[in-house]
Scaffold this motif. Structure first.
Motif, PDB file in Angstrom:
ATOM      1  N   PRO A 517       5.501 -22.526  20.622  1.00 55.84           N
ATOM      2  CA  PRO A 517       5.637 -22.225  22.143  1.00 55.84           C
ATOM      3  C   PRO A 517       4.711 -21.185  22.627  1.00 55.84           C
ATOM      4  O   PRO A 517       4.328 -20.118  22.096  1.00 55.84           O
ATOM      5  N   ASP A 518       4.347 -21.566  23.917  1.00 62.59           N
ATOM      6  CA  ASP A 518       3.649 -20.472  24.903  1.00 62.59           C
ATOM      7  C   ASP A 518       4.612 -19.490  25.683  1.00 62.59           C
ATOM      8  O   ASP A 518       3.984 -18.540  26.145  1.00 62.59           O
ATOM      9  N   HIS A 519       5.732 -19.862  25.852  1.00 59.09           N
ATOM     10  CA  HIS A 519       6.562 -19.045  26.433  1.00 59.09           C
ATOM     11  C   HIS A 519       7.930 -19.083  25.927  1.00 59.09           C
ATOM     12  O   HIS A 519       8.319 -20.150  25.453  1.00 59.09           O
ATOM     13  N   LEU A 520       8.556 -17.862  26.008  1.00 60.66           N
ATOM     14  CA  LEU A 520       9.988 -17.738  25.497  1.00 60.66           C
ATOM     15  C   LEU A 520      10.812 -17.255  26.463  1.00 60.66           C
ATOM     16  O   LEU A 520      10.500 -16.108  27.140  1.00 60.66           O
ATOM     17  N   VAL A 521      11.952 -17.808  26.828  1.00 57.28           N
ATOM     18  CA  VAL A 521      12.994 -17.481  28.117  1.00 57.28           C
ATOM     19  C   VAL A 521      14.209 -17.313  27.240  1.00 57.28           C
ATOM     20  O   VAL A 521      14.763 -18.322  26.623  1.00 57.28           O
ATOM     21  N   THR A 522      14.849 -15.999  27.085  1.00 57.84           N
ATOM     22  CA  THR A 522      16.328 -15.924  26.597  1.00 57.84           C
ATOM     23  C   THR A 522      17.169 -16.026  27.526  1.00 57.84           C
ATOM     24  O   THR A 522      17.003 -15.295  28.607  1.00 57.84           O
ATOM     25  N   VAL A 523      18.310 -16.665  27.448  1.00 58.19           N
ATOM     26  CA  VAL A 523      18.974 -16.697  28.296  1.00 58.19           C
ATOM     27  C   VAL A 523      20.637 -16.711  27.756  1.00 58.19           C
ATOM     28  O   VAL A 523      20.526 -16.862  26.614  1.00 58.19           O
ATOM     29  N   THR A 524      21.311 -16.110  28.565  1.00 56.32           N
ATOM     30  CA  THR A 524      23.156 -16.264  28.030  1.00 56.32           C
ATOM     31  C   THR A 524      23.689 -17.303  27.845  1.00 56.32           C
ATOM     32  O   THR A 524      24.751 -17.566  27.024  1.00 56.32           O
ATOM     33  N   GLU A 525      23.203 -18.682  28.741  1.00 55.28           N
ATOM     34  CA  GLU A 525      23.742 -19.837  28.430  1.00 55.28           C
ATOM     35  C   GLU A 525      22.655 -20.865  29.204  1.00 55.28           C
ATOM     36  O   GLU A 525      21.744 -20.650  29.769  1.00 55.28           O
ATOM     37  N   LEU A 526      22.847 -21.948  28.669  1.00 57.70           N
ATOM     38  CA  LEU A 526      22.189 -23.400  28.954  1.00 57.70           C
ATOM     39  C   LEU A 526      22.893 -24.116  29.729  1.00 57.70           C
ATOM     40  O   LEU A 526      24.001 -24.399  29.605  1.00 57.70           O
ATOM     41  N   PRO A 527      22.063 -24.741  30.995  1.00 57.54           N
ATOM     42  CA  PRO A 527      23.018 -25.914  31.646  1.00 57.54           C
ATOM     43  C   PRO A 527      23.214 -26.867  31.028  1.00 57.54           C
ATOM     44  O   PRO A 527      22.498 -27.198  29.937  1.00 57.54           O
ATOM     45  N   LEU A 528      24.526 -27.341  31.400  1.00 60.54           N
ATOM     46  CA  LEU A 528      24.779 -28.868  30.511  1.00 60.54           C
ATOM     47  C   LEU A 528      24.930 -29.895  31.538  1.00 60.54           C
ATOM     48  O   LEU A 528      25.417 -29.890  32.789  1.00 60.54           O
ATOM     49  N   THR A 529      24.901 -31.071  30.981  1.00 63.45           N
ATOM     50  CA  THR A 529      25.307 -32.600  31.837  1.00 63.45           C
ATOM     51  C   THR A 529      26.723 -32.608  31.754  1.00 63.45           C
ATOM     52  O   THR A 529      27.308 -31.785  31.197  1.00 63.45           O
ATOM     53  N   LYS A 530      27.122 -33.469  32.430  1.00 64.14           N
ATOM     54  CA  LYS A 530      28.581 -33.797  32.667  1.00 64.14           C
ATOM     55  C   LYS A 530      29.220 -34.405  31.246  1.00 64.14           C
ATOM     56  O   LYS A 530      30.457 -34.134  30.932  1.00 64.14           O
TER      57      LYS A 530
END
Length: 554
Positions: A517-530
């Motif tokens: 990976p060239d970039h790392l983004v830590t998030v509290t949640e990931l968007p989900l599809t329906k």
């Protein structure tokens, strides 16, 4: 397993048509090279910093190498994983394998244990060909480890500058001129329908699949791509992209140049200082590059001038989408003619023609090289053909597009339609003039500077990191590489993670460096599809929006 057992044949009536049309000639690539060597005997075929070989001399070394491979105990249909830098021995070994019916499996110098172990296992390779040390990595030590753990690998063949590997076979010795003990020896002759070479897929669902290219279809590939590129006996082809890639190998590339009677110049690096010097020294007329390399060449030319490039007639650019703005800079700045190339190791090759209007050369990725290339552009959801000019997923079949991956029935069920179309995963628009405009990818793939990376493979490796609860790898826009790898991660409570730790983990797993990976983004949640899947489209849109905001602010 015999290669024929793992391949998907073309339907008999389709194969008969390709033969009747003269697209499948019933000749092997080895025979085609031997004929070219006879016609162009005294012309220079291959030259680099170590050697300069005429066609007669190259043919002699090819025959000698083929005989020595047989003496090692290799037989037709044996597979050999070839992981070599751009070097004259690559050419001799590859053509020798084609001559004797031994099947090279085209690995890349950047591959490490993760990829090579898979290729050895999937191909049931009996030999591994590798450098000793390349860019500070000990390939010889890795090769020894792979041989020790593989039930099939019997031989380790090494490209070395010394004799410090007594347990390995010297590649230079294999590629030496013939002597009385092997000169004139009768060699096995493969059939034109046999598998000639294994290329590697981009690997949308993990590690790469093997693409079995027969002598018939791969020679067809070369013959069809040569006229649109104006490759002939006066061609001097500079190979700077990894020579195991389909693009520099056979589109028309190294093999096309040799079959035409031209000269091949291998170069170990595309860095502009080295490439410009080689172009000037050898009078290079043709070369191929990816957009990131082209950008560096333009910048270098802006600083030192264009005098070194005076011999250049054709610059092929492919491997990734060439931005219109960069294409315009090439047309305005570099000598020679820009030729956009859009294709795949699985078959279909599209090119802009050398006499196309500038608008076509700059704004499209070309059209098929054969009238028997069949194309459909379909809706990603319904699978129905889209309206003319509308974007959709590209499907293709034709005389040099195999009908399935090697020994991969489950993947084939997903990647090929029941009537034999390969589902490329590329989103394209087809213009009224037949030229294609590439809009992006539908498959979960990242194209980093021409190297295709499976998002799933990156994610699987990320999940082995302590504290990673969810992971999603997506393409991040980049000015020169086109795309880079961005890893989104949701961490378990109490865990921290930084990019350095992620990259170190990938290195420890023995993964090719371009997949880190060239970039790392830590998030509290990931968007989900329906339906509850990770919404990667939303993640990509987020990165595009952030990039746009950065450009606006600057």
């Amino acid at each position: 397993m015999k290669t024929r057992e793992g391949t998907t044949p073309w339907p008999a009536d389709v194969a008969a048509r390709y033969r009747a049309e003269g697209l499948w000639q019933g000749r092997t690539l080895g025979d085609a090279f031997a004929e070219a060597a006879h016609v162009h005997a005294d012309r220079v075929a291959l030259v680099d910093d170590e050697v300069s070989l005429t066609y007669t001399e190259l043919h002699d070394r090819v025959e000698a190498c083929a005989a020595r491979l047989i003496d090692l105990g290799l037989v037709p249909d044996d597979r050999v994983v070839v992981q070599l830098p751009n070097h004259w021995t690559f050419v001799v070994l590859t053509v020798a394998c084609l001559r004797a019916g031994i099947v090279p499996v085209m690995a890349l110098p950047a591959h490490r244990e993760h990829e090579l172990r898979h290729l050895v296992s999937a191909s049931e390779a009996v030999a591994l060909v590798t450098p000793d040390i390349l860019r500070d990595f000990d390939h010889l030590a890795l090769g020894r480890a792979l041989r020790a753990s593989s039930p099939t690998v019997r031989h380790l063949i090494v490209l070395s500058d010394d004799d410090d590997a007594p347990d390995a076979v010297s590649l230079r010795a294999l590629c030496a001129p013939s002597d009385d003990s092997i000169r004139g020896r009768a060699l096995p002759r493969p059939d034109a329908t046999d598998v000639a070479v294994f290329l590697l897929s981009g690997g949308t669902t993990g590690l790469p699949k093997l693409i079995a290219r027969t002598h018939d279809d791969y020679l067809c590939n070369i013959v069809l791509t040569s006229p649109p590129s104006a490759v002939d006996r006066d061609t001097v082809y500079l190979a700077t992209l990894p020579m195991g890639h389909n693009f520099p190998l056979a589109c028309p590339g190294i093999l096309g140049t040799l079959l035409a009677g031209g000269t091949v110049v291998p170069l170990g690096s595309p860095r502009p200082e080295r490439a410009f010097a080689a172009i000037e020294r050898h009078g290079v007329t043709h070369t191929a590059a990816v957009p990131a390399v082209v950008a560096s060449w333009l910048d270098h030319a802006g600083a030192v001038g264009f005098d070194a490039l005076g011999s250049l007639r054709v610059l092929q650019v492919g491997g990734a989408r060439l931005a219109d703005e960069l294409a315009e800079r090439v047309v305005r700045g570099l000598p020679g003619t820009l030729q956009q190339v859009f294709g795949m190791a699985e078959g279909l090759i599209n090119v802009t023609r050398l006499d196309d209007p500038v608008e076509v050369v700059v704004g499209t990725q070309g059209r098929p090289v054969s009238p028997l290339d069949e194309l459909r552009v379909v809706d990603e959801t319904s699978g129905l053909d889209v309206a003319p000019g509308a974007p959709g997923v590209l499907l293709t079949r034709g005389p040099y597009t195999p009908r399935g991956y090697f020994d991969a029935p489950e993947t084939n069920a997903r990647s090929f339609t029941p009537d034999g179309y390969y589902i490329t995963g590329d989103i394209v628009r087809r213009r009224p003039d037949g030229n294609l405009v590439v809009e992006g990818r539908s498959k979960d793939m990242i194209n980093r500077g021409g190297e295709n990376i499976s998002a799933e493979e990156v994610e699987n490796l990320a999940y082995a990191l302590a504290g990673v609860r969810l992971a999603a790898a997506v393409a991040m826009p980049h000015d020169t590489l086109g795309e880079t790898v961005c890893l989104f991660a949701v961490l378990s409570d109490g865990h921290d993670l930084d990019l350095g730790a992620v990259r170190a983990h990938f290195d420890a797993c023995g993964v090719a460096a371009f997949k880190r990976p060239d970039h790392l983004v830590t998030v509290t949640e990931l968007p989900l599809t329906k339906v509850g899947k990770i919404d990667k489209k939303a993640l990509r849109e987020r990165l595009v929006a952030e990039r746009s905001a950065e450009l606006t602010a600057s």
